[in-house]
Design a protein around this motif. Sequence first.
Motif, PDB file in Angstrom:
ATOM      1  N   ALA A  29       0.820  -1.212   0.000  1.00  0.00           N
ATOM      2  CA  ALA A  29       0.000   0.000   0.000  1.00  0.00           C
ATOM      3  C   ALA A  29       0.856   1.265   0.000  1.00  0.00           C
ATOM      4  CB  ALA A  29      -0.935   0.004   1.204  1.00  0.00           C
ATOM      5  N   LYS A  30       1.994   1.203   0.626  1.00  0.00           N
ATOM      6  CA  LYS A  30       2.850   2.384   0.763  1.00  0.00           C
ATOM      7  C   LYS A  30       3.981   2.436  -0.258  1.00  0.00           C
ATOM      8  CE  LYS A  30       1.949   2.237   5.701  1.00  0.00           C
ATOM      9  NZ  LYS A  30       2.527   1.907   7.026  1.00  0.00           N
ATOM     10  N   SER A  31       4.176   1.384  -1.025  1.00  0.00           N
ATOM     11  CA  SER A  31       5.377   1.219  -1.843  1.00  0.00           C
ATOM     12  C   SER A  31       5.627   2.352  -2.839  1.00  0.00           C
ATOM     13  CB  SER A  31       5.329  -0.120  -2.579  1.00  0.00           C
ATOM     14  OG  SER A  31       4.224  -0.172  -3.458  1.00  0.00           O
ATOM     15  N   ARG A  32       4.616   2.840  -3.499  1.00  0.00           N
ATOM     16  CA  ARG A  32       4.826   3.911  -4.484  1.00  0.00           C
ATOM     17  C   ARG A  32       5.188   5.235  -3.822  1.00  0.00           C
ATOM     18  NH1 ARG A  32       0.650   3.335  -9.457  1.00  0.00           N
ATOM     19  NH2 ARG A  32       1.780   1.674 -10.503  1.00  0.00           N
ATOM     20  N   GLY A  33       4.944   5.338  -2.539  1.00  0.00           N
ATOM     21  CA  GLY A  33       5.257   6.574  -1.830  1.00  0.00           C
ATOM     22  C   GLY A  33       6.658   6.618  -1.258  1.00  0.00           C
ATOM     23  N   LEU A  52      -2.938   7.227   3.276  1.00  0.00           N
ATOM     24  CA  LEU A  52      -3.458   5.986   2.696  1.00  0.00           C
ATOM     25  C   LEU A  52      -4.881   6.168   2.180  1.00  0.00           C
ATOM     26  CD1 LEU A  52      -1.980   3.360   5.155  1.00  0.00           C
ATOM     27  CD2 LEU A  52      -1.612   3.433   2.679  1.00  0.00           C
ATOM     28  N   GLN A  53      -5.680   6.984   2.854  1.00  0.00           N
ATOM     29  CA  GLN A  53      -7.059   7.218   2.405  1.00  0.00           C
ATOM     30  C   GLN A  53      -7.099   7.945   1.063  1.00  0.00           C
ATOM     31  OE1 GLN A  53      -8.853   9.248   5.721  1.00  0.00           O
ATOM     32  NE2 GLN A  53      -9.580   7.358   6.637  1.00  0.00           N
ATOM     33  N   GLN A  54      -6.043   8.630   0.706  1.00  0.00           N
ATOM     34  CA  GLN A  54      -5.990   9.356  -0.565  1.00  0.00           C
ATOM     35  C   GLN A  54      -5.504   8.479  -1.715  1.00  0.00           C
ATOM     36  OE1 GLN A  54      -3.456  12.708   0.118  1.00  0.00           O
ATOM     37  NE2 GLN A  54      -4.831  13.635   1.620  1.00  0.00           N
ATOM     38  N   GLN A  55      -5.051   7.278  -1.422  1.00  0.00           N
ATOM     39  CA  GLN A  55      -4.492   6.417  -2.460  1.00  0.00           C
ATOM     40  C   GLN A  55      -5.607   5.777  -3.288  1.00  0.00           C
ATOM     41  OE1 GLN A  55      -1.168   6.822  -2.874  1.00  0.00           O
ATOM     42  NE2 GLN A  55      -1.658   8.208  -1.185  1.00  0.00           N
ATOM     43  N   THR A  56      -5.256   5.418  -4.505  1.00  0.00           N
ATOM     44  CA  THR A  56      -6.201   4.765  -5.413  1.00  0.00           C
ATOM     45  C   THR A  56      -5.527   3.535  -5.999  1.00  0.00           C
ATOM     46  OG1 THR A  56      -5.431   6.110  -7.274  1.00  0.00           O
ATOM     47  CG2 THR A  56      -7.320   6.955  -6.013  1.00  0.00           C
ATOM     48  N   ALA A  60      -4.762   1.389  -2.790  1.00  0.00           N
ATOM     49  CA  ALA A  60      -5.988   1.403  -1.991  1.00  0.00           C
ATOM     50  C   ALA A  60      -6.459  -0.025  -1.723  1.00  0.00           C
ATOM     51  CB  ALA A  60      -7.077   2.202  -2.705  1.00  0.00           C
ATOM     52  N   ARG A  61      -6.347  -0.885  -2.751  1.00  0.00           N
ATOM     53  CA  ARG A  61      -6.765  -2.281  -2.558  1.00  0.00           C
ATOM     54  C   ARG A  61      -5.831  -2.999  -1.583  1.00  0.00           C
ATOM     55  NH1 ARG A  61      -7.420  -1.494  -8.015  1.00  0.00           N
ATOM     56  NH2 ARG A  61      -5.588  -2.748  -8.552  1.00  0.00           N
ATOM     57  N   ALA A  62      -4.541  -2.715  -1.635  1.00  0.00           N
ATOM     58  CA  ALA A  62      -3.599  -3.327  -0.680  1.00  0.00           C
ATOM     59  C   ALA A  62      -3.907  -2.882   0.743  1.00  0.00           C
ATOM     60  CB  ALA A  62      -2.155  -2.979  -1.050  1.00  0.00           C
ATOM     61  N   ASN A  63      -4.297  -1.629   0.905  1.00  0.00           N
ATOM     62  CA  ASN A  63      -4.668  -1.140   2.229  1.00  0.00           C
ATOM     63  C   ASN A  63      -5.940  -1.826   2.724  1.00  0.00           C
ATOM     64  OD1 ASN A  63      -4.266   0.586   4.519  1.00  0.00           O
ATOM     65  ND2 ASN A  63      -5.939   1.839   3.751  1.00  0.00           N
ATOM     66  N   ALA A  64      -6.902  -2.028   1.822  1.00  0.00           N
ATOM     67  CA  ALA A  64      -8.129  -2.746   2.197  1.00  0.00           C
ATOM     68  C   ALA A  64      -7.812  -4.204   2.527  1.00  0.00           C
ATOM     69  CB  ALA A  64      -9.150  -2.659   1.064  1.00  0.00           C
ATOM     70  N   ASP A 114      -7.067  -6.763  -8.302  1.00  0.00           N
ATOM     71  CA  ASP A 114      -8.449  -6.392  -8.609  1.00  0.00           C
ATOM     72  C   ASP A 114      -9.221  -7.524  -9.277  1.00  0.00           C
ATOM     73  OD1 ASP A 114     -10.650  -4.732  -8.511  1.00  0.00           O
ATOM     74  OD2 ASP A 114     -10.139  -3.632 -10.333  1.00  0.00           O
ATOM     75  N   MET A 115      -9.053  -8.723  -8.745  1.00  0.00           N
ATOM     76  CA  MET A 115      -9.795  -9.899  -9.207  1.00  0.00           C
ATOM     77  C   MET A 115     -10.907 -10.164  -8.190  1.00  0.00           C
ATOM     78  SD  MET A 115      -6.446 -12.139 -10.262  1.00  0.00           S
ATOM     79  CE  MET A 115      -7.353 -13.547 -10.876  1.00  0.00           C
ATOM     80  N   ALA A 116     -11.930  -9.317  -8.220  1.00  0.00           N
ATOM     81  CA  ALA A 116     -12.937  -9.270  -7.158  1.00  0.00           C
ATOM     82  C   ALA A 116     -13.679 -10.586  -6.942  1.00  0.00           C
ATOM     83  CB  ALA A 116     -13.926  -8.146  -7.437  1.00  0.00           C
ATOM     84  N   THR A 117     -14.166 -11.202  -7.993  1.00  0.00           N
ATOM     85  CA  THR A 117     -14.944 -12.429  -7.828  1.00  0.00           C
ATOM     86  C   THR A 117     -14.072 -13.567  -7.308  1.00  0.00           C
ATOM     87  OG1 THR A 117     -16.454 -11.742  -9.586  1.00  0.00           O
ATOM     88  CG2 THR A 117     -16.464 -14.077  -8.998  1.00  0.00           C
ATOM     89  N   ALA A 118     -12.916 -13.753  -7.911  1.00  0.00           N
ATOM     90  CA  ALA A 118     -11.994 -14.807  -7.460  1.00  0.00           C
ATOM     91  C   ALA A 118     -11.580 -14.560  -6.020  1.00  0.00           C
ATOM     92  CB  ALA A 118     -10.775 -14.862  -8.370  1.00  0.00           C
TER      93      ALA A 118
END
Length: 139
Positions: A29-33, A52-56, A60-64, A114-118
């Motif tokens: 989640a933080k890697s690009r920063g 982290l709340q500002q990330q997309t 953002a998915r890694a934080n979730a 972002d493989m939501a169903t799987a």
Amino acid sequence: MNALTPHFTVAYWCVLIAALLPTVCAYLAKSRGFGRSREQGGFDNHNPRAWLQQQTGFQARANAAQANTFEALPFFIGAVIIAHQLGAQQTWLDLLALLFVLLRGFYILMYVADMATARSVVWAVAMLVNVAILFVGYH
């Protein structure tokens, strides 16, 4: 080793690994920063939650995924401890704990990709495995 000698089982090692998985998510989640100043949008260690709340995207998915991985920990830890206390057959308990950790690893990968169903399917299977761990010592 006799029955009275305590030892760290594979299932206990799996608890340690599962407890470290949120750290992997946090890193992603933080890697690009990393390596950029706050002024350039880099990770803000003074206010990490707001940053982290500002990330997309994958951050953002890694934080979730980190939050969900923390949420899964108490049940897994409790199930492993209860199974040990109930005298579960160690091989089954170890295999189920390993399966749970592997599934949670795949869950994180699928969340970030972002493989939501799987991801949801893997989450459900991991939950069933956790229930199996809880009951593997039931006689």
